[in-house]
Design an enzyme around this catalytic site. Sequence first.
Site, PDB file in Angstrom:
ATOM      1  N   ASP A  24       8.006   2.244 -10.557  1.00 41.14           N
ATOM      2  CA  ASP A  24       7.066   2.869  -9.516  1.00 41.14           C
ATOM      3  C   ASP A  24       7.535   2.667  -8.279  1.00 41.14           C
ATOM      4  OD1 ASP A  24       4.941   3.076 -11.662  1.00 41.14           O
ATOM      5  OD2 ASP A  24       4.145   1.104 -11.283  1.00 41.14           O
ATOM      6  N   LYS A  25       6.934   3.404  -7.189  1.00 38.31           N
ATOM      7  CA  LYS A  25       7.537   3.259  -5.915  1.00 38.31           C
ATOM      8  C   LYS A  25       7.709   2.006  -5.512  1.00 38.31           C
ATOM      9  CE  LYS A  25       6.361   4.769  -1.370  1.00 38.31           C
ATOM     10  NZ  LYS A  25       5.436   5.336  -0.241  1.00 38.31           N
TER      11      LYS A  25
END
Length: 352
Positions: free
Chosen positions: A141-142
Amino acid sequence: MPSTHSFTVEADAAGTRLDRWLTTQLSDLSRSRLKGLIDDGQVIAGHDKPIDPKFKVSEGETYTLTLPDPEPATPQPEDIPLDVLFEDEHLIVIAKPSGMVVHPAPGAWSGTLVNALLHHCGDSLSGIGGVARPGIVHRLDKDTSGVMVVAKSEVAHTGLVARFQAHDMDRRYLAITRGAPRPLIGRIETRIDRSSSDRKKMEVVRESIRAPSADWHEPEGGDGYVEKGKHAITNYTTLEGFGHLDEKSGLPAAAMVECRLETGRTHQIRVHMAHINTPVIGDPVYGKHKGIKAFGEGEAFIEATTAARQFRRQALHAYILGFEHPVTGEALHFEQPPPDDMADLIAKLRAM
């Protein structure tokens, strides 16, 4: 140049959802595209009411839609520094920082890991699927930091995909959680699917549901139920507890948990930790509360609880990645300590 379009609601459209009404005004844009534009603030109304795709329009209201310039379809190389842990002609292993998106997508067409890899690898990319591009075989995830492997050649990409599908990879994460799991060591095995109430979220679902429609035909001998979501397994071990939840129970207020993945579903660890009531600290999507519930006093206690409350991302880090090189057969193992923000949080929690 961006283009703008203004529309006024007629009497026969009053009470219609904004996104649905806009599709009748701009038939060449899909409803999902229009919902995205509304969510991105590209639709302005002649009133001060909150605007979202579900807003019901009224007669005489005027809405102005701005269509941004289209983004290039092909990711472009960008000179973005990378923390390279290993590289040869077939693959590259990097330590991804939090805040970096892995692959270009709406809202993040530049500044991604793919853009950085296209610049860093240059002509050393031998081509995957006939295109000179890096082969993304797993994602973080970012706002999750940690170790990632990316293929540079077709043969490496094929081999890595096979290893991920066979769960033949050692992938371990460190999560700082609100409270400690009970039991302290365990296995979470569920099905995970897109949330029925929020399409940006994932959720644990029942293993089976009633057939979705009357015209669905089940296999012979079926019972009218179909599987929903994807199988997801997380093995976890509580490595350390921090502070006290309350005055009497002796339970930790927070914990450092090692999560070992057998499957790789979207947001899997974050969903599973929340499912057992120990969400990852700082998680803006699956954490119901900011910070931690804790008992104590003193300066160190205040510093720790403040640090947990103000942590600006999910406290999740992919710290170990081990696998067999898909071409050479060499055993590769990479371990990356938590970045400074997580290390600082851990230090403060230990001291409380």
